[in-house]
Design a protein around this motif. Structure first.
Motif, PDB file in Angstrom:
ATOM      1  N   TYR A 136      -6.462 -26.507  49.614  1.00  0.00           N
ATOM      2  CA  TYR A 136      -6.210 -25.675  48.439  1.00  0.00           C
ATOM      3  C   TYR A 136      -7.098 -24.427  48.479  1.00  0.00           C
ATOM      4  O   TYR A 136      -8.286 -24.509  48.805  1.00  0.00           O
ATOM      5  CB  TYR A 136      -6.482 -26.459  47.157  1.00  0.00           C
ATOM      6  CG  TYR A 136      -5.567 -27.643  46.980  1.00  0.00           C
ATOM      7  CD1 TYR A 136      -4.323 -27.494  46.386  1.00  0.00           C
ATOM      8  CD2 TYR A 136      -5.944 -28.903  47.424  1.00  0.00           C
ATOM      9  CE1 TYR A 136      -3.470 -28.585  46.228  1.00  0.00           C
ATOM     10  CE2 TYR A 136      -5.104 -29.990  47.280  1.00  0.00           C
ATOM     11  CZ  TYR A 136      -3.869 -29.825  46.674  1.00  0.00           C
ATOM     12  OH  TYR A 136      -3.023 -30.892  46.537  1.00  0.00           O
ATOM     13  N   TRP A 142       0.143 -12.036  45.325  1.00  0.00           N
ATOM     14  CA  TRP A 142       1.130 -12.348  46.355  1.00  0.00           C
ATOM     15  C   TRP A 142       0.327 -12.770  47.580  1.00  0.00           C
ATOM     16  O   TRP A 142      -0.473 -11.991  48.103  1.00  0.00           O
ATOM     17  CB  TRP A 142       2.021 -11.146  46.636  1.00  0.00           C
ATOM     18  CG  TRP A 142       2.830 -10.712  45.440  1.00  0.00           C
ATOM     19  CD1 TRP A 142       2.348 -10.293  44.228  1.00  0.00           C
ATOM     20  CD2 TRP A 142       4.243 -10.659  45.332  1.00  0.00           C
ATOM     21  NE1 TRP A 142       3.381  -9.981  43.374  1.00  0.00           N
ATOM     22  CE2 TRP A 142       4.562 -10.196  44.027  1.00  0.00           C
ATOM     23  CE3 TRP A 142       5.287 -10.944  46.214  1.00  0.00           C
ATOM     24  CZ2 TRP A 142       5.870 -10.024  43.594  1.00  0.00           C
ATOM     25  CZ3 TRP A 142       6.592 -10.769  45.783  1.00  0.00           C
ATOM     26  CH2 TRP A 142       6.878 -10.320  44.484  1.00  0.00           C
ATOM     27  N   ALA A 198      -5.067 -18.532  40.514  1.00  0.00           N
ATOM     28  CA  ALA A 198      -4.047 -19.324  41.189  1.00  0.00           C
ATOM     29  C   ALA A 198      -4.687 -20.353  42.103  1.00  0.00           C
ATOM     30  O   ALA A 198      -5.665 -20.056  42.792  1.00  0.00           O
ATOM     31  CB  ALA A 198      -3.145 -18.408  42.015  1.00  0.00           C
ATOM     32  N   THR A 199      -4.141 -21.555  42.107  1.00  0.00           N
ATOM     33  CA  THR A 199      -4.526 -22.573  43.076  1.00  0.00           C
ATOM     34  C   THR A 199      -3.341 -22.791  43.997  1.00  0.00           C
ATOM     35  O   THR A 199      -2.293 -23.284  43.575  1.00  0.00           O
ATOM     36  CB  THR A 199      -4.931 -23.889  42.384  1.00  0.00           C
ATOM     37  OG1 THR A 199      -6.028 -23.640  41.498  1.00  0.00           O
ATOM     38  CG2 THR A 199      -5.335 -24.924  43.407  1.00  0.00           C
ATOM     39  N   VAL A 200      -3.502 -22.407  45.256  1.00  0.00           N
ATOM     40  CA  VAL A 200      -2.398 -22.364  46.210  1.00  0.00           C
ATOM     41  C   VAL A 200      -2.538 -23.505  47.213  1.00  0.00           C
ATOM     42  O   VAL A 200      -3.546 -23.577  47.933  1.00  0.00           O
ATOM     43  CB  VAL A 200      -2.395 -21.012  46.959  1.00  0.00           C
ATOM     44  CG1 VAL A 200      -1.192 -20.926  47.901  1.00  0.00           C
ATOM     45  CG2 VAL A 200      -2.383 -19.849  45.967  1.00  0.00           C
ATOM     46  N   GLU A 218      -0.352 -11.158  38.818  1.00  0.00           N
ATOM     47  CA  GLU A 218      -0.072 -12.126  39.865  1.00  0.00           C
ATOM     48  C   GLU A 218      -0.797 -11.729  41.147  1.00  0.00           C
ATOM     49  O   GLU A 218      -1.218 -10.589  41.305  1.00  0.00           O
ATOM     50  CB  GLU A 218       1.436 -12.213  40.189  1.00  0.00           C
ATOM     51  CG  GLU A 218       2.300 -12.822  39.126  1.00  0.00           C
ATOM     52  CD  GLU A 218       2.800 -11.795  38.123  1.00  0.00           C
ATOM     53  OE1 GLU A 218       3.095 -12.185  36.978  1.00  0.00           O
ATOM     54  OE2 GLU A 218       2.876 -10.600  38.486  1.00  0.00           O
ATOM     55  N   PHE A 274       1.812 -15.981  42.664  1.00  0.00           N
ATOM     56  CA  PHE A 274       1.232 -16.928  41.720  1.00  0.00           C
ATOM     57  C   PHE A 274       0.526 -16.196  40.580  1.00  0.00           C
ATOM     58  O   PHE A 274      -0.168 -15.207  40.818  1.00  0.00           O
ATOM     59  CB  PHE A 274       0.207 -17.819  42.426  1.00  0.00           C
ATOM     60  CG  PHE A 274       0.751 -18.554  43.622  1.00  0.00           C
ATOM     61  CD1 PHE A 274       1.283 -19.819  43.489  1.00  0.00           C
ATOM     62  CD2 PHE A 274       0.733 -17.956  44.872  1.00  0.00           C
ATOM     63  CE1 PHE A 274       1.780 -20.496  44.595  1.00  0.00           C
ATOM     64  CE2 PHE A 274       1.226 -18.621  45.981  1.00  0.00           C
ATOM     65  CZ  PHE A 274       1.760 -19.894  45.853  1.00  0.00           C
ATOM     66  N   GLY A 315       3.800 -17.290  48.697  1.00  0.00           N
ATOM     67  CA  GLY A 315       4.326 -17.256  47.344  1.00  0.00           C
ATOM     68  C   GLY A 315       3.577 -16.266  46.467  1.00  0.00           C
ATOM     69  O   GLY A 315       2.550 -15.704  46.854  1.00  0.00           O
TER      70      GLY A 315
END
Length: 325
Positions: free
Chosen positions: A62, A87, A102-104, A85, A98, A96
């Motif tokens: 993550y 990108w 954000a936790t990607v 956001e 978010f 993506g």
């Protein structure tokens, strides 16, 4: 095909032993032996198919991406921003877009390159998220481990080739918005030094039922907005109890009268200070003009009977920037 896992091989061995234990009970005819072999093969395939259909789930790493921090250089004005956001690209593959923070989840491990682009809502609309072309990209190489969290705090700037045609921060005691297209002298933008967004002052438009509508443009005109690129934006901070629209007035070099007069978008009332990015590219491109004024339009709202719904209107503006490549 991937080799069978150790657990699957053990399960298949146990299954074969169980089936072989049944062999003495099976009739010795060739037909029954063939049926028995088909049963063994079918069961083996069935078990292996279940393993393929339900493989062990891959555990992601993550990356937590915090809100980007904008810094500005001389001549670029305020560092106010409204990045909504990010990108995200991992090893140049799009992961993506978010909302921040954000936790990607990333299904990779080891050293990877994470690229972050700052996203805004074009013209303030939720339906038009986009990468803001004038902000720099942030890149960081991180070491990823399954189920581990890595934090990234992006630092961004304006791109070096971004041209800031003007900045109006209302700090000089005046404003470049001096051309009243529609309205009276009372409609001119004044300086509000009692509740500025930042610094010493903000711009103020005050309307009333006796002076309910104004269109006011920059006195200087600006050229070559699309000469080195294909995007033109106006940024601004605002607080308002009435709507306001932003547009252009276009002129050709051999004509005194405007050849284009168009509005692109606007904002609705906001009780608190907000930030918006107007994409003026479509109307600048369509105008085919040589130089431009930026024009603001505000008016008291009307109901279906053309009656004013409020007796006064107040618009506060700050950090208006015209930016292009």
């Amino acid at each position: 095909m991937e080799p069978f896992s150790k657990q699957l091989l053990i399960r298949l061995q146990l299954l074969c032993h169980q089936l072989l234990s049944l062999l003495p009970k099976v009739n010795k005819s060739g037909y029954d032996k063939v049926i028995f072999i088909y049963m063994v093969v079918a069961l083996i395939v069935g078990f292996s198919s279940c393993e393929l259909i339900n493989p062990e789930e891959e555990i992601p790493a993550y990356v937590e991406i915090m809100s980007p921090t904008l810094s500005t250089a001389a001549g670029q004005g305020s560092a106010s921003e409204k990045i909504t956001e990010v990108w995200v690209f991992v090893d140049d593959e799009f992961a993506g877009a978010f909302p921040i923070p954000a936790t990607v989840p990333i299904f990779k491990s080891g050293m990877v390159k994470v690229r972050v682009e700052a996203g805004i809502r074009e013209n303030g609309l939720r339906s038009t998220p986009d990468i803001y072309p004038f902000y720099t990209t942030y890149e960081q190489t991180v070491n990823l481990e399954p189920n581990e969290l890595v934090q990234i705090m992006p630092q961004i700037e304006y791109r070096s080739n971004a041209q800031v045609a003007f900045i109006e921060n209302f700090e000089r005691g005046g404003t470049i918005f001096q051309t009243v297209v529609t309205g009276t002298s009372n409609s001119r933008i004044s300086i509000n030094d009692t509740a500025p967004f930042e610094g010493q002052g903000s711009g103020q438009i005050s309307l009333s039922t006796s002076d309910p509508f104004v269109e006011i443009a920059t006195s200087p005109r600006f050229r070559d907005l699309l000469e080195n690129g294909n995007v033109v934006y106006v940024e601004m901070d605002y607080q308002s109890d009435i709507p306001l629209s932003v547009g252009i007035i276009g002129y050709n070099d051999d004509q005194e009268d405007p050849v284009a007069f168009a509005y692109q978008a606007g904002f609705n009332p906001s009780e608190t200070w907000n930030k918006i990015y107007f994409n003026l590219t479509p109307i600048v491109f369509a105008s085919d003009a040589d130089e431009f004024q930026i024009v603001l339009r505000a008016g008291l709202p009307l109901d279906e009977n053309a009656t004013f719904t409020q007796e006064t209107g107040l618009v506060l503006l700050d950090n208006i920037k015209l930016i292009h490549f």
